[in-house]
Scaffold this active site. Sequence first.
Site, PDB file in Angstrom:
ATOM      1  N   GLY A 189      -5.785  -2.941  -3.574  1.00 29.91           N
ATOM      2  CA  GLY A 189      -4.789  -2.222  -2.776  1.00 29.91           C
ATOM      3  C   GLY A 189      -5.474  -1.290  -1.798  1.00 29.91           C
ATOM      4  O   GLY A 189      -5.972  -1.702  -0.740  1.00 29.91           O
ATOM      5  N   GLY A 190      -5.557  -0.023  -2.170  1.00 29.10           N
ATOM      6  CA  GLY A 190      -6.063   1.034  -1.289  1.00 29.10           C
ATOM      7  C   GLY A 190      -7.340   0.678  -0.536  1.00 29.10           C
ATOM      8  O   GLY A 190      -7.417   0.860   0.686  1.00 29.10           O
TER       9      GLY A 190
ATOM     10  N   TRP B 126      -1.909  -4.995   1.382  1.00 25.76           N
ATOM     11  CA  TRP B 126      -1.783  -3.863   2.319  1.00 25.76           C
ATOM     12  C   TRP B 126      -0.518  -3.036   2.065  1.00 25.76           C
ATOM     13  O   TRP B 126      -0.269  -2.059   2.788  1.00 25.76           O
ATOM     14  CB  TRP B 126      -1.839  -4.360   3.771  1.00 25.76           C
ATOM     15  CG  TRP B 126      -3.233  -4.738   4.211  1.00 25.76           C
ATOM     16  CD1 TRP B 126      -4.382  -4.647   3.471  1.00 25.76           C
ATOM     17  CD2 TRP B 126      -3.630  -5.237   5.497  1.00 25.76           C
ATOM     18  NE1 TRP B 126      -5.458  -5.069   4.203  1.00 25.76           N
ATOM     19  CE2 TRP B 126      -5.026  -5.433   5.458  1.00 25.76           C
ATOM     20  CE3 TRP B 126      -2.940  -5.542   6.671  1.00 25.76           C
ATOM     21  CZ2 TRP B 126      -5.752  -5.922   6.552  1.00 25.76           C
ATOM     22  CZ3 TRP B 126      -3.654  -6.036   7.768  1.00 25.76           C
ATOM     23  CH2 TRP B 126      -5.054  -6.217   7.701  1.00 25.76           C
ATOM     24  N   LYS B 127       0.285  -3.445   1.118  1.00 23.61           N
ATOM     25  CA  LYS B 127       1.501  -2.691   0.757  1.00 23.61           C
ATOM     26  C   LYS B 127       2.284  -2.281   2.026  1.00 23.61           C
ATOM     27  O   LYS B 127       2.269  -3.008   3.004  1.00 23.61           O
ATOM     28  CB  LYS B 127       1.126  -1.477  -0.096  1.00 23.61           C
ATOM     29  CG  LYS B 127       0.226  -1.838  -1.271  1.00 23.61           C
ATOM     30  CD  LYS B 127       0.144  -0.751  -2.307  1.00 23.61           C
ATOM     31  CE  LYS B 127      -0.890  -1.130  -3.342  1.00 23.61           C
ATOM     32  NZ  LYS B 127      -0.787  -0.362  -4.569  1.00 23.61           N
TER      33      LYS B 127
ATOM     34  N   GLU C 275       4.706  -2.688  -8.669  1.00 24.72           N
ATOM     35  CA  GLU C 275       5.558  -1.812  -7.849  1.00 24.72           C
ATOM     36  C   GLU C 275       6.915  -2.469  -7.601  1.00 24.72           C
ATOM     37  O   GLU C 275       7.934  -1.790  -7.499  1.00 24.72           O
ATOM     38  CB  GLU C 275       4.841  -1.470  -6.528  1.00 24.72           C
ATOM     39  CG  GLU C 275       3.704  -0.477  -6.769  1.00 24.72           C
ATOM     40  CD  GLU C 275       2.569  -0.542  -5.756  1.00 24.72           C
ATOM     41  OE1 GLU C 275       2.738  -1.143  -4.688  1.00 24.72           O
ATOM     42  OE2 GLU C 275       1.497   0.026  -6.068  1.00 24.72           O
TER      43      GLU C 275
ATOM     44  N   HIS D  15       4.462  -8.018  -8.444  1.00 25.87           N
ATOM     45  CA  HIS D  15       3.598  -6.824  -8.431  1.00 25.87           C
ATOM     46  C   HIS D  15       4.307  -5.707  -9.212  1.00 25.87           C
ATOM     47  O   HIS D  15       5.535  -5.586  -9.156  1.00 25.87           O
ATOM     48  CB  HIS D  15       3.339  -6.387  -6.989  1.00 25.87           C
ATOM     49  CG  HIS D  15       2.269  -5.350  -6.884  1.00 25.87           C
ATOM     50  ND1 HIS D  15       2.519  -4.019  -7.150  1.00 25.87           N
ATOM     51  CD2 HIS D  15       0.954  -5.434  -6.569  1.00 25.87           C
ATOM     52  CE1 HIS D  15       1.391  -3.325  -7.002  1.00 25.87           C
ATOM     53  NE2 HIS D  15       0.427  -4.173  -6.647  1.00 25.87           N
TER      54      HIS D  15
ATOM     55  N   SER E 223      -7.604  -0.059  -8.749  1.00 28.70           N
ATOM     56  CA  SER E 223      -8.645   0.848  -8.256  1.00 28.70           C
ATOM     57  C   SER E 223     -10.015   0.173  -8.101  1.00 28.70           C
ATOM     58  O   SER E 223     -11.048   0.789  -8.391  1.00 28.70           O
ATOM     59  CB  SER E 223      -8.737   2.088  -9.147  1.00 28.70           C
ATOM     60  OG  SER E 223      -7.505   2.790  -9.132  1.00 28.70           O
TER      61      SER E 223
ATOM     62  N   GLY F 248      -3.813   2.376  -8.045  1.00 31.10           N
ATOM     63  CA  GLY F 248      -3.693   3.515  -7.127  1.00 31.10           C
ATOM     64  C   GLY F 248      -4.018   4.855  -7.768  1.00 31.10           C
ATOM     65  O   GLY F 248      -3.737   5.902  -7.192  1.00 31.10           O
TER      66      GLY F 248
ATOM     67  N   GLU G 114      -3.303  -6.587 -13.715  1.00 28.22           N
ATOM     68  CA  GLU G 114      -3.321  -5.263 -13.092  1.00 28.22           C
ATOM     69  C   GLU G 114      -2.709  -4.240 -14.045  1.00 28.22           C
ATOM     70  O   GLU G 114      -1.475  -4.054 -14.038  1.00 28.22           O
ATOM     71  CB  GLU G 114      -2.514  -5.285 -11.798  1.00 28.22           C
ATOM     72  CG  GLU G 114      -3.025  -6.259 -10.769  1.00 28.22           C
ATOM     73  CD  GLU G 114      -2.649  -5.813  -9.368  1.00 28.22           C
ATOM     74  OE1 GLU G 114      -3.552  -5.526  -8.584  1.00 28.22           O
ATOM     75  OE2 GLU G 114      -1.442  -5.715  -9.082  1.00 28.22           O
TER      76      GLU G 114
HETATM   77  C1  PEP Z   1      -2.608  -3.245  -6.056  1.00 28.63           C
HETATM   78  O1  PEP Z   1      -1.808  -2.778  -5.270  1.00 28.63           O
HETATM   79  O2  PEP Z   1      -2.435  -4.383  -6.485  1.00 28.63           O
HETATM   80  C2  PEP Z   1      -3.759  -2.422  -6.474  1.00 28.63           C
HETATM   81  C3  PEP Z   1      -4.560  -2.898  -7.386  1.00 28.63           C
HETATM   82  O3  PEP Z   1      -3.895  -1.207  -5.860  1.00 28.63           O
HETATM   83  P1  PEP Z   1      -5.207  -0.248  -5.909  1.00 28.63           P
HETATM   84  O4  PEP Z   1      -6.409  -1.123  -5.631  1.00 28.63           O
HETATM   85  O5  PEP Z   1      -4.971   0.771  -4.850  1.00 28.63           O
HETATM   86  O6  PEP Z   1      -5.283   0.331  -7.293  1.00 28.63           O
END
Ligand code: PEP
Length: 252
Positions: A235-236, A11-12, A98, A96, A214, A174, A168
């Site tokens: 994520g999103g 959920w960031k 980020e 992660h 994504s 994202g 990832e």
């Molecule tokens: C993530 O934050 O690990 C991720 C994969 O984000 P998203 O699904 O939004 O690309």
Amino acid sequence: MNRTPLIAGNWKMYKTGPEAVESAKELVLLCADIQDVEIMIAPTFLAISQVSKVVKGTRVTLGAQNLYFEKEGAFTGEISAEMLRDAGVEYAIIGHSERRQFFGETDTSICRKIKAAIEVGLKPILCIGESESQRDEEKTFSVLDKQVSDGLKGLGSDELSQLVLAYEPIWAIGTGKTAGVGQVRQVHQYLRSLLENLFSSNLSDQTRILYGGSVKPENAKALMGIEDVDGALVGGASLDANKFINIIKYNS
Ligand code: PEP
């Protein structure tokens, strides 16, 4: 080896406490009849205790987005593995992209975090992945190799029995761009053999390797159907319980 797929939501830095509780309640209801897939959500640190009460005893498990490797002390702003476990957390997302990009995390600090998680019985989800330029320069495998071997340095197969890897590709997080089926298959196969070479065939067989980048309801079935893909880090699309449930139900 039969590996139970894990669909994990990151959920960031989204959702206030009440919003997180509301989303968690929605998800709990939607997943009441889900079998054979493990479900995890990782809210912000601030919402963990509240969400923990909502998911306790349900099909949804709780994750953290980060932790600090020291047990306790004068480390302003940090949260230890023990504190997370005490709040009902089962999984910890570690490394992660980020966190690597914006908070200066290195393979060395990530390795310490993995060890701290294991020490208190949290299941670590080690995130790895190459940038777009590294892929263009054909460095994908050497980047992954280093992230796995340095991130897990000094650990043995027994200690890593609860490890989850999350591949990832940074360029897919994202951005709406998803890695192609062929690219994902190739990397996941590579990672499984890397685990065998670095540790043991048992560890390689039992470790779940998630794909992240994504993932959405429209592409979940194709991605989850790839050999050696054992779930997703989302994520999103995990922020909306109705979208997330359609990823969780990728097989139906
Ligand atoms: C993530 O934050 O690990 C991720 C994969 O984000 P998203 O699904 O939004 O690309």
